[in-house]
Write an enzyme that holds these catalytic residues in place. Sequence first.
Site, PDB file in Angstrom:
ATOM      1  N   LYS A  91      -5.276  87.680  59.980  1.00  0.00           N
ATOM      2  CA  LYS A  91      -4.048  88.462  60.142  1.00  0.00           C
ATOM      3  C   LYS A  91      -4.216  89.597  61.163  1.00  0.00           C
ATOM      4  O   LYS A  91      -3.380  90.478  61.255  1.00  0.00           O
ATOM      5  CB  LYS A  91      -3.625  89.049  58.791  1.00  0.00           C
ATOM      6  CG  LYS A  91      -3.292  88.000  57.734  1.00  0.00           C
ATOM      7  CD  LYS A  91      -2.902  88.684  56.434  1.00  0.00           C
ATOM      8  CE  LYS A  91      -2.779  87.687  55.294  1.00  0.00           C
ATOM      9  NZ  LYS A  91      -2.528  88.361  54.015  1.00  0.00           N
ATOM     10  N   PRO A 131       2.814  91.036  56.591  1.00  0.00           N
ATOM     11  CA  PRO A 131       2.894  89.898  57.519  1.00  0.00           C
ATOM     12  C   PRO A 131       1.746  88.923  57.251  1.00  0.00           C
ATOM     13  O   PRO A 131       0.615  89.346  57.054  1.00  0.00           O
ATOM     14  CB  PRO A 131       2.750  90.533  58.899  1.00  0.00           C
ATOM     15  CG  PRO A 131       2.884  91.997  58.694  1.00  0.00           C
ATOM     16  CD  PRO A 131       2.594  92.303  57.278  1.00  0.00           C
ATOM     17  N   GLU A 132       2.054  87.640  57.227  1.00  0.00           N
ATOM     18  CA  GLU A 132       1.029  86.618  57.019  1.00  0.00           C
ATOM     19  C   GLU A 132       0.787  85.884  58.336  1.00  0.00           C
ATOM     20  O   GLU A 132       1.355  86.248  59.367  1.00  0.00           O
ATOM     21  CB  GLU A 132       1.472  85.657  55.907  1.00  0.00           C
ATOM     22  CG  GLU A 132       1.738  86.400  54.596  1.00  0.00           C
ATOM     23  CD  GLU A 132       2.158  85.489  53.450  1.00  0.00           C
ATOM     24  OE1 GLU A 132       1.710  84.336  53.401  1.00  0.00           O
ATOM     25  OE2 GLU A 132       2.942  85.947  52.598  1.00  0.00           O
ATOM     26  N   ARG A 157      -0.033  89.527  41.875  1.00  0.00           N
ATOM     27  CA  ARG A 157       1.115  89.396  42.777  1.00  0.00           C
ATOM     28  C   ARG A 157       2.262  88.665  42.083  1.00  0.00           C
ATOM     29  O   ARG A 157       2.038  87.749  41.293  1.00  0.00           O
ATOM     30  CB  ARG A 157       0.723  88.603  44.042  1.00  0.00           C
ATOM     31  CG  ARG A 157      -0.499  89.128  44.778  1.00  0.00           C
ATOM     32  CD  ARG A 157      -0.296  90.537  45.351  1.00  0.00           C
ATOM     33  NE  ARG A 157       0.785  90.597  46.308  1.00  0.00           N
ATOM     34  CZ  ARG A 157       0.659  90.317  47.603  1.00  0.00           C
ATOM     35  NH1 ARG A 157      -0.496  89.960  48.096  1.00  0.00           N
ATOM     36  NH2 ARG A 157       1.702  90.401  48.415  1.00  0.00           N
TER      37      ARG A 157
END
Length: 284
Positions: free
Chosen positions: A56, A2-3, A274
């Site tokens: 976050k 989750p960002e 990534r």
Amino acid sequence: MPELPEVETIVRDLRDRIIDKKIKDAEVLLPRIVKTRNFCNTIIGNKLKRVERVGKMLVFELERGGYMIVHLKMTGQLIYHQKKQVIAGGHSERKDEPSNMPNKWTRVIFRFSDNSKLFFNDLRTFGYIKIVNGMGLAEASATYGLEPFSKEFNLNNFKKIFKNRKTTIKALLLNQKLIAGLGNIYVDEVLFAAGVLPDRRVDALKEAEIKKIYSKINPILTNAIKNRGTTFNNYVDPQGKKGGMKRRLKVYGRTGKKCVNCGNIIMKRKIAGRGTHYCLECQK
Ligand SMILES: [Zn+2]
């Protein structure tokens, strides 16, 4: 993971529902998720006075002093049940049915005085919960850099995070110590919107490019929050309603598809460790 938009969405959802409710009971099903001794003693009988997002992290202010920090990390989810209403946020993996809790990924359960419940689920168990005092909160918050929606987030401060850096722009924007809340999805989207290739070295970026990147961050995050995030699943009724951002993403998750701007094929390759999405035509 989750960002910022996904965490902000669940913070807003929970704020409306759990503030000022007494925690009647708490049950820790996987002890290593909770990093505080006597956690249940502290939390049972307490009330959550406020909930905020820092980077976050979710930060719950406790009525009897101190704060409960919840970090969802890779696969954490928070699922709230109140009668037939179910609110679920965090990681998108749907091995479970949010209306059917607890399940084998449930690690902590909070029960409130009105019989509503909050479940902390985590498949891979990198997430954590801990209780800290004001100093502990300051320390945890200090691990985060510039916060996109703060007044400190101006072009001048944004330029400062580039100083003496020799990394790629993708790695720089992912670095939580420099700028908080951006992750793989929104970094790819920001760089596409700014027309900058993710593997560009930051010391070779022109002033105008840095300015362009800066100018895209808040609009993209704001739009994502408006659409309740990308990885976010929200269930306000048994039929369910998903986070609406996914179909609005321009490069992330669109490998091999046509670029919405130029029709070129969206590429994907590993940058900064990534999977990174970009358009060679639109980004230079
Ligand atoms: Zn393109």
